[in-house]
Structures are given as C-alpha cells and as structure tokens.
Design a protein around this motif. Structure first.
Motif, PDB file in Angstrom:
ATOM      1  N   ILE A 135      40.586  43.915  27.030  1.00 27.40           N
ATOM      2  CA  ILE A 135      39.438  43.061  27.335  1.00 27.40           C
ATOM      3  C   ILE A 135      39.877  41.881  28.196  1.00 27.40           C
ATOM      4  CG2 ILE A 135      37.718  41.506  26.339  1.00 27.40           C
ATOM      5  CD1 ILE A 135      37.545  43.385  23.946  1.00 27.40           C
ATOM      6  N   SER A 136      41.009  41.282  27.860  1.00 29.32           N
ATOM      7  CA  SER A 136      41.527  40.159  28.656  1.00 29.32           C
ATOM      8  C   SER A 136      41.829  40.591  30.077  1.00 29.32           C
ATOM      9  CB  SER A 136      42.789  39.588  28.005  1.00 29.32           C
ATOM     10  OG  SER A 136      42.505  39.006  26.758  1.00 29.32           O
ATOM     11  N   ILE A 137      42.392  41.785  30.234  1.00 28.09           N
ATOM     12  CA  ILE A 137      42.718  42.312  31.566  1.00 28.09           C
ATOM     13  C   ILE A 137      41.464  42.417  32.416  1.00 28.09           C
ATOM     14  CG2 ILE A 137      43.433  44.408  32.789  1.00 28.09           C
ATOM     15  CD1 ILE A 137      45.504  44.787  30.476  1.00 28.09           C
ATOM     16  N   VAL A 138      40.419  43.000  31.857  1.00 27.01           N
ATOM     17  CA  VAL A 138      39.159  43.152  32.586  1.00 27.01           C
ATOM     18  C   VAL A 138      38.586  41.787  32.955  1.00 27.01           C
ATOM     19  CG1 VAL A 138      36.769  43.921  32.393  1.00 27.01           C
ATOM     20  CG2 VAL A 138      38.616  45.396  31.585  1.00 27.01           C
ATOM     21  N   GLN A 139      38.580  40.873  32.028  1.00 28.23           N
ATOM     22  CA  GLN A 139      38.031  39.542  32.284  1.00 28.23           C
ATOM     23  C   GLN A 139      38.831  38.796  33.343  1.00 28.23           C
ATOM     24  OE1 GLN A 139      38.093  37.969  28.280  1.00 28.23           O
ATOM     25  NE2 GLN A 139      35.987  38.625  27.856  1.00 28.23           N
ATOM     26  N   GLU A 140      40.163  38.919  33.296  1.00 26.73           N
ATOM     27  CA  GLU A 140      40.997  38.235  34.284  1.00 26.73           C
ATOM     28  C   GLU A 140      40.811  38.818  35.678  1.00 26.73           C
ATOM     29  OE1 GLU A 140      42.630  35.520  33.883  1.00 26.73           O
ATOM     30  OE2 GLU A 140      42.348  35.375  31.715  1.00 26.73           O
ATOM     31  N   ASN A 188      37.598  37.449  36.957  1.00 25.02           N
ATOM     32  CA  ASN A 188      37.725  36.049  37.366  1.00 25.02           C
ATOM     33  C   ASN A 188      38.292  35.925  38.769  1.00 25.02           C
ATOM     34  OD1 ASN A 188      36.754  35.115  34.909  1.00 25.02           O
ATOM     35  ND2 ASN A 188      38.786  34.820  34.023  1.00 25.02           N
ATOM     36  N   LEU A 189      39.240  36.800  39.093  1.00 27.32           N
ATOM     37  CA  LEU A 189      39.864  36.757  40.422  1.00 27.32           C
ATOM     38  C   LEU A 189      39.011  37.435  41.484  1.00 27.32           C
ATOM     39  CD1 LEU A 189      43.613  37.592  39.573  1.00 27.32           C
ATOM     40  CD2 LEU A 189      42.670  35.378  40.250  1.00 27.32           C
ATOM     41  N   ASN A 190      38.295  38.473  41.081  1.00 27.79           N
ATOM     42  CA  ASN A 190      37.558  39.278  42.051  1.00 27.79           C
ATOM     43  C   ASN A 190      36.289  39.843  41.403  1.00 27.79           C
ATOM     44  OD1 ASN A 190      36.660  41.173  43.944  1.00 27.79           O
ATOM     45  ND2 ASN A 190      38.730  41.797  44.516  1.00 27.79           N
ATOM     46  N   PRO A 191      35.206  39.106  41.457  1.00 33.43           N
ATOM     47  CA  PRO A 191      33.970  39.533  40.787  1.00 33.43           C
ATOM     48  C   PRO A 191      33.358  40.803  41.363  1.00 33.43           C
ATOM     49  CG  PRO A 191      33.903  37.188  41.332  1.00 33.43           C
ATOM     50  CD  PRO A 191      35.066  37.766  42.055  1.00 33.43           C
TER      51      PRO A 191
END
Length: 378
Positions: A293-298, A301-304
C-alpha cells in the motif's frame, strides 16, 4: 549466530553469487581494470567467450580491430533496434515513445540470465545501476521494450536483488534505503529512482517474494550453523537450476542430506522446513501488504498520472503448503488494492521458472506478453 553476523553472511553470499554464479557466467567475465577504483564493472555474456587464436589469426584480428569502428555495445544495439520500430507520422516525425519503468527485485533485474550487468563495490554490496539501462534483452523489461519499440532511455529496469517490499517503499520515498536490511544484507542508494518514476508513463511493480524467502534462508543458516552456506549461495545466485533434476524442494532436500549435520542441527532444519517456514510466512504477510500500500501511495505522490501495474506472484516451491498459502494471499491482496486504487493487476500463474525460483527466458517472455497486453489495453 547474532543478527548482524547473519546479515553480513547473506550479504556476502549475494555478492559472491553475483560475481561467480555458473548460471550467470557460462561465458567469460570481462572486468575493468580496478587500479585506484573500488567499482568493478562486470559484463557476463556467453556469446563473447574468448577462443584460442593462432599467431596469424591474432595478427589479422589486431589489424581488423585497428581499421574498424568500435563495436556497438549491447545498450547501443538494443537502443538502435527498438528506436527503429517507432512509428513515423505523415509529416515524417516519429511518435513520442512512452516511458516504462519496472520496479522490483531479482526477478525484475534478470538474475539467472547470462548477461545481468552490475558493479561490484567495496565491502558486501553490489551496484545495479549498470543494469538500469544495460539489462539483458532476455529479461521481461527487455522484451516489453522490444515489443513496444522502446529504446533503453524509455524502458528502465530498476530491479534490485534481495529487495523486500518495505525496502522498495523506502527507495521510492527517499531514493535510498535508510539503512542496511540486516536480514538480506542489501543496501541501495539511488536518488535517481524518484526521477525515473516521475517521468514514467507506466510503472510496473513486482515485489514481496524476498520478504519471506530471505528470512527462511537466514533461518536455515542458523539451523545448520551455516553448514548450508553453499546451498544459500547457490539459491541466491540463481544457480540451483544447475544442481540436477527434480523439483526445487527435492533438490534442496538432497543438498541438506549431503551436509554433515549433527542431531540438533538436523532437528532444527526439519522443524524449519515443516513448521518454521509457516510461522515466517504468517509473520511476514501483514508487513508485506502494508508495504505494498505504501509503494502504491508513494508512486502516486511522485506521479499521479502514471499507469501502475501490479505484477502477481508465482509459487515455484508448491510442495510447501505455507508458500502456496502465502503467494495465494498476496495475489488476492494485490487484486483488492488494484480495485481500490484504480491500478492494473496482471496475474502470471503460468510463469516458467527454474529450480532457483527465477524465470527462464520463456518465463520472462510470458510475463512480458502479459505486461504488453496490459499497457496496450489499460
């Protein structure tokens, strides 16, 4: 064995395996001069193995080399070939290539193939930066690039051997791991990671296998008082494929029986195989899913705007029930978060792997076909 010693042992095994594995080094290793430099670029390619020359052949070869232009590198050749595939518009200009970035572990990097590229660093670590653009054309990143007509600047392989899901979350968030992973022994620092992701049109993620696998390797070392060191190196190297016929587990069983284990070591080893691994998988699962989940969110954040593809899991050791359960649960979880976050999930249940649990060339082609379809039909 204390935790730090165990981690350094696994770290050393990873380095040794990458430098000396027969599966990777069927050909001659070409190493740069190391004088005054702690980085050694090593290119492993069986096609370039040197053959003996007669004096006449050597002289002729020297003359031809002096007269000829420098031979293009694998990077240049692949870039030229894929760039040529770019479609030409009516006005004569080429279509802009999309940018594909692959995140993950040794499966992504191509460990087990003949020409993985990396640098050896001082101490117990490796630098995979040469593989970001110089990866094997036989890994699935290379095959996706070939299918979509992408040059090496538009298909980037950020696979890092021994990486876990929490490690990848850190790499995306910070561009580095805050500290060495004391279980796997790996430590990576690539600030450019974040820039690659920012510029991507498509990002694939394949991670999580090492989260349980590496602790099991360390636990086996502890159980055998590191008499399993050779076996661990063989597994990490992607070289178990050369250890004979049979399944992965039958090969591991043969290797364990060949060790000179005392009764306590045998009891600890069999306990690990039949119950200890299950505990490791159960303890690992919630940590891995939280990291996914953190990977997806990060990445978001960098590339919506990037298409994010979650690549599923295979189970190369189906004879161990806990592994089957672990990967089944991870596949179901990835499907779930793909729906929640509007991602693309790609299942790869029929990936052909070898005894060392890494995909064969055929397996990489299978994954590439799945990814190309997901990219062209989002």
């Amino acid at each position: 064995m204390n935790k730090r010693f165990a981690s350094l042992a696994v770290s050393a095994l990873l380095l040794v395996s990458l430098l000396s594995v027969p599966a990777l080094a069927e050909g001659t290793e070409a190493a740069a001069d190391t004088a005054g430099d702690d980085h050694v670029i090593v290119t492993l390619n069986p096609e370039t193995a040197l053959q003996p020359e007669t004096p006449a052949e050597a002289a002729a070869s020297a003359t031809e080399t002096a007269q000829a232009d420098p031979a293009p590198s694998a990077y240049d050749a692949a870039s030229a070939a894929t760039a040529a595939k770019a479609e030409v518009k009516a006005d004569g200009t080429k279509d802009q290539q999309l940018t594909y970035v692959a995140l993950g572990d040794s499966i992504v990097s191509g460990v087990g193939l003949a020409d993985v590229q990396y640098s050896a660093r001082s101490g117990y670590s490796v630098d995979m930066a040469p593989n970001f653009h110089g990866y094997s054309p036989d890994c699935y990143v290379g095959k996706v690039a070939a299918a979509l007509g992408l040059d090496r600047d538009h298909a980037i392989n950020l696979g890092l051997p021994a990486l876990t899901a929490p490690d990848l979350a850190d790499m995306i968030r910070y561009g580095k791991m805050p500290q060495m992973n004391m279980a796997s022994g790996c430590e990576y620092n690539y600030p450019e990671f974040r820039d690659y992701i920012r510029k991507a049109d498509v990002v694939s993620v394949q991670i999580g296998s090492n989260d349980a696998f590496v602790p099991c390797i360390v636990a086996l070392g502890n159980a055998t008082n590191w008499k399993s060191e050779k076996l661990a190196a063989t597994i990490l190297a992607g070289d178990l494929r050369n250890e004979g016929s049979g399944s992965t587990m039958s090969t591991i069983y043969r290797s364990i029986k060949a060790m000179d284990l005392n009764k306590a070591e045998k009891d600890a080893t069999w306990n690990l195989l039949f119950s200890g691994m299950s505990k490791i998988c159960d303890e690992t699962y919630p940590k891995t899913t939280a990291a996914l989940i953190s990977i997806v969110q990060e990445i978001r954040n960098l590339n919506p705007d990037a298409q994010i593809i979650l690549v599923g899991y295979t189970n190369p050791v189906p004879l161990i029930p806990c592994w089957r359960s672990y990967f089944n649960k991870l596949n179901k979880f990835e499907k779930q978060i793909a729906k929640t976050y509007n991602l693309t999930y790609v299942a790869i249940p029929n990936t052909e792997t070898t005894l060392d649990v890494h995909p064969t060339i055929k397996g990489h082609q299978y994954i590439a076909n799945k990814l190309v379809n997901a990219i062209e039909n989002p």
